[in-house]
Structures are given as structure tokens and as C-alpha cells.
Design an enzyme around this catalytic site. Sequence first.
Site, short mmCIF file in Angstrom:
data_model
loop_
_atom_site.label_atom_id
_atom_site.label_comp_id
_atom_site.label_asym_id
_atom_site.label_seq_id
_atom_site.Cartn_x
_atom_site.Cartn_y
_atom_site.Cartn_z
CG HIS A 35 -6.51 4.59 9.05
ND1 HIS A 35 -6.09 4.09 10.26
CD2 HIS A 35 -5.55 4.23 8.16
CE1 HIS A 35 -4.94 3.46 10.11
NE2 HIS A 35 -4.59 3.53 8.83
NE ARG A 70 7.66 -0.36 3.48
CZ ARG A 70 8.15 -1.13 4.46
NH1 ARG A 70 9.11 -1.97 4.21
NH2 ARG A 70 7.66 -1.04 5.68
CB ILE A 71 4.98 5.97 2.96
CG1 ILE A 71 4.27 4.61 2.86
CG2 ILE A 71 4.00 7.11 2.66
CD1 ILE A 71 3.25 4.34 3.93
CG ASN A 114 -0.30 -0.09 2.53
OD1 ASN A 114 0.86 0.30 2.67
ND2 ASN A 114 -1.02 -0.57 3.53
CB ALA A 141 2.51 8.03 9.68
NE ARG A 142 -0.82 2.66 12.52
CZ ARG A 142 -1.08 2.46 11.23
NH1 ARG A 142 -1.25 3.49 10.41
NH2 ARG A 142 -1.19 1.24 10.74
CB ALA A 158 -3.94 1.28 3.01
CG ASP A 217 -5.66 8.80 6.34
OD1 ASP A 217 -6.90 8.87 6.10
OD2 ASP A 217 -4.98 7.77 6.13
CD GLN A 224 -8.69 6.00 21.87
OE1 GLN A 224 -9.49 5.13 21.52
NE2 GLN A 224 -7.66 5.74 22.66
CB THR A 259 8.02 7.61 12.11
OG1 THR A 259 6.94 8.03 12.95
CG2 THR A 259 8.87 8.80 11.75
#
Length: 524
Positions: free
Chosen positions: A276, A148-149, A95, A228-229, A279, A253, A257, A200
Site C-alpha cells: 500500500h 483524479r487518479i 496524493n 485503488a482498494r 501515497a 498495491d 486484508q 474506483t
Amino acid sequence: MFRVLVSDAISEEGLAPLCASAQIDIVQKKTTEAEEELHTFDALLVRSATKVTEELLEKMPNLKIIGRAGVGVDNIDVDAATKRGIVVINAPNGNTISAAEHTFAMMAALVRRIPQAHISVKSREWNRSAFVGNELFGKKLGIIGFGRIGSEVAKRARAFGMSVHVYDPFLTKERAEKLGVSIHSLDEVLAVADIITVHTPLTKETRGLLGTENLAKTKKGVYLINCARGGIIDEQALIPFLESGHVAGVALDVFEQEPPGDHPLLAFDNVIVTPHLGASTVEAQLNVATQVAEELLHFFEGRPVTSSINLPALSKDVYEKIQAFYHLGRKLGLIASQFMNIPVQELSVTYAGTVADLETTYITRSLLAGFLRPRVASTVNEVNAAMVAKERGITYGEKFSDETHGYANCISLTVHGENKTFTIKGTHVPNYGDRIVHFDGVAIDFAPEGHLLYIQHQDRPGMIGKVGNVLGAHDVNIATMQVGRQEAGGKAMMILSLDKPVDDEVLQALAQIDDIETVKRLEA
Ligand SMILES: NC(=O)C1=CN([C@@H]2O[C@H](COP(=O)(O)OP(=O)(O)OC[C@H]3O[C@@H](n4cnc5c(N)ncnc54)[C@H](O)[C@@H]3O)[C@@H](O)[C@H]2O)C=CC1
Ligand SMILES: O=C(O)C(=O)COP(=O)(O)O
């Protein structure tokens, strides 16, 4: 038959090879809906929604592998899985392009205020002056995390005429040069970037990486992007920076939570969000589902998995080369463990000849797993062997030597126990099989297979006959018998391969023969 639980929405087309296998039974349900049958599954396939906690793993005692159809495994308790010997795999690059493109879409939307303008026009307004944006051309893009991203985002940024400033403590100068970017410290990136995007993983180090202190180091009017996160940019810390106008806009994105519920950030006009979706393209979902499906099939066929989080990476080529030694290692460990059924402190493995040039880490893990198997009640395999050994205070080490004892290859294992040391050596002969060539100080030659019986005795005439008589009297057939000795008339041993296991009564009868000192069953 292997049972696979698919607990998130994973591309059915990608899973087709699994569905087609007669060996695999696929159930598509959330883990909460499968409570009654959780204990029956061999594999679990997830995306980011399912939280694979220790508590869930406790309910899945049969689980052997967890497949993540995507990159981030922060929703999986990998340590808890490793402890249980469960392999964790992901689909690391399926992805990448979609996530990079989504980041870029967010960047363009952020600086041109596309979502806000879209809502305005849909509300029947036509307010062109309210949505004046900025160009990307000529701007400095700060990329934090250049894997990668991050590197795919950089390629697109350069095509847009942006200059790219990268912070990634693990990035080598050579790779940065190859990709045409400059490496900087985090502070430098924070100070110069017009737009900062994070790529990261979420780790102890990256959680809150852009918090109050670091946000204060950014340029006034900076734009921030997190695809990312959730948590890499501290959501609470952002609020005062948005209120003061220091941060011009944020694109998110991902959230700490998910879903974020009634989050205060959602009230800001200049915070744009997606649920989110990085992907979520047909292409990425097909890629990641296909990757995990293929890996799962390999796993169940006993072939290597190449994208495991908790096993050394192994290509098909390397696996084919080490396969034989992997089995030999397992047998050496297993036999040594039964022979040394006392507390042990240390295992020392020496590789000589052709095997010394291979990826021995995997062989050592297999040997350790063989050694630990008779000693621990829970599953022990190459995934958790090192961890289980550590828990039990057993250290291990690898050495390399030229001493092959005349064989093309030789693996030697020395086990140091309380007041006793034991050495076993084995070799693999292509098209012939494994041979144990040295056992407890005696040169010998036997195949480590089936039900073995070890007899240590004094080297006297007639011993073979006496042993044969006792076994015959108990209706036990001898398949092969190998004898060896340290010196004539001294310590000698027999290794017998039997057609069936022998019970304690047979062992006692053999132990009563004069000059027999030890009789032990060994499984290989
Ligand atoms: N929004 C979405 O749907 C998607 C999100 N992701 C997420 O994107 C992120 C990046 O994924 P990939 O590029 O595939 O991973 P990657 O592993 O290829 O790259 C991560 C990079 O971060 C760097 N890094 C690690 N710790 C760091 C630190 N403390 N400071 C700076 N750099 C650090 C690493 O050296 C590595 O180069 C992950 O969090 C992943 O879960 C991935 C796919 C889709
Ligand atoms: O692969 C990743 O890390 C992602 O964040 C994608 O998550 P998803 O599979 O869309 O739930």
C-alpha cells in the site's frame, strides 16, 4: 484548548501549523495505546491503517471532526460519524500524482517483470531469456474509474503511446472528450484491454467488480493492476485465472486484508506486490498532511471546511456570504422549537430576496439543527441534522419567493405541529444584526439575542406597566421591549429581552396578570 489524536504516521512537517497553534494539543499515539484518554479528544487524524469503527466512536464522545490524510475513507464508518454529528474531512487531491505514478511504475514493472528479474540478479543469476516482457507502446489500457487518479494514469498512458479505454458510469462525454479518452461499457473494456487498472473507491457496487464472471470476459493474457482498494478485484476469484494462464500477471498495491499475511496470491511468480505504497512519497504525505492540518485549523476557528465527506462543499467565498444567514437560520429554528414544544411533522423554509440566491442547503441544515437542539439529547449540528430529523419523522422543505416584506432578505420558517402551525420570519441587516420581523401572525421587530420572554395578552391599556412592575419586584431588568398586535383590542404580544433568565416563580406571577394568556421563556 482542542485535543487532536494523530493515530497513523502523518508528515510532521505538514502538521506543523497545528503544532504551532496555542489552541491545539496534539497527541501522537495509536488509538489502542490511547484507550484511557480517548474520551478527551476533539479531533482524530488518520490514514488508512486506523479503523474508525462505531465502537471506537462510542469511546470518543467529545469527537467533533475526523481528518483522513488521504483519499479513501472506507476505513471510517462515515454513517456512524454523521449520526453523531462528527464532520469527516479528507485530503482528496494531495496524493493523486503519487498514486498515478505508482500505478504506472507497477504497470512497467509488471510487463517487464522487473521485480522477478531483480530478485534473480540479486540471487547471483544472469538469466536474460527468462525475463522477456511486453511493450506498453500500442497496447490498449482499460481504466475502470476515471476520477483524479484514473485520469492522471490516462495522461501518462497516452505519453507512452497506449490507447485508453475508460469505463466510469459517472463520467460525462464532455469530460472524456476533454481528456482525450473514449468511454465504453464495462464489457467493452474487459473485452479489448491488454492491461486493466482499477481506480474506483471501494463501494457496495465496486466490491468484487472484477470477480469470476467479469474476469472471464477479459482477453487471454491480460494484465491487471489494483492500486485503488483491496477487494475491487476479487482476490479468490483471481487464483484460477492465474493458474490457467488466462491472466498473464497482476500488480497489487492494496489487499482485502492489510497486511495480507500468508495469502495464496503471494505464491504466484507473476503477481507483483507493494505494501500500500501508492501515497507513500515525501511529496504526497506533505500535501495531504498540510491539507488536513489547514482544514482542522479552519474548523476549530469556526471557518468552513471545504473537503468534507458529510457536509455540502462550501468555498471560503460562499461561506462568507452565507455566514450571517447561517446564524439567523439557527436562531429561527431554535426559537420556533421552544415555542412549538409539541410534536411537529413538518418544517417549511422560504427564502426571499438576496438570501434566495445563496447556497441555502447549508442555511437550512443550520436552521434544522437549531430546531432539533432543544429536542434531542445528543449533539445535533449541520452534519447530522437531516438524519436526526428523518429519524424523528420530521420532514422539511425549501421554497423560494419574492415576498421580502420590504426587507432586502427574509427567511421564513413555518412549523406544522399537531393542531397548530407557527410562523417566524427574520432578516439580517448588515452591520446591524438579525431581526425577527414576524412572530406567530404578528408583525414585530426584535433582536433574537439573550434571554427572551414572550408574553401573549389582550390588547388593553396598562399592560406594559403591569409586566414591568412584576419584573421589577423580582429584580429582573428589562433590556428591550417590543410590542405588536394583530388588531387594536385583539391579540397582542410583547417580546422582552432580559438581563438574566427568569425562574418559574416570575413566570407564574406574570401569568396571573389579568388579560395575559401565555408567558414563555425563549433562548436565542
Ligand atoms: N494505493 C494508494 O495508496 C492510494 C489509493 N487511492 C485510492 O484510489 C481510488 C481512486 O481515487 P481518486 O481517483 O482520488 O478518486 P475519485 O473519486 O477522484 O475517482 C473515483 C472514480 O471512480 C468512479 N466510480 C465510482 N463508482 C464506480 C463504478 N461502480 N464503476 C466505475 N467507476 C466508478 C467515479 O465516478 C470516479 O470518477 C480510491 O479507491 C482511493 O482510495 C488513492 C490514493 C492513494
Ligand atoms: O489516500 C488513499 O486512499 C490511500 O489509499 C493512501 O493510504 P495511506 O494514507 O497511505 O494509508
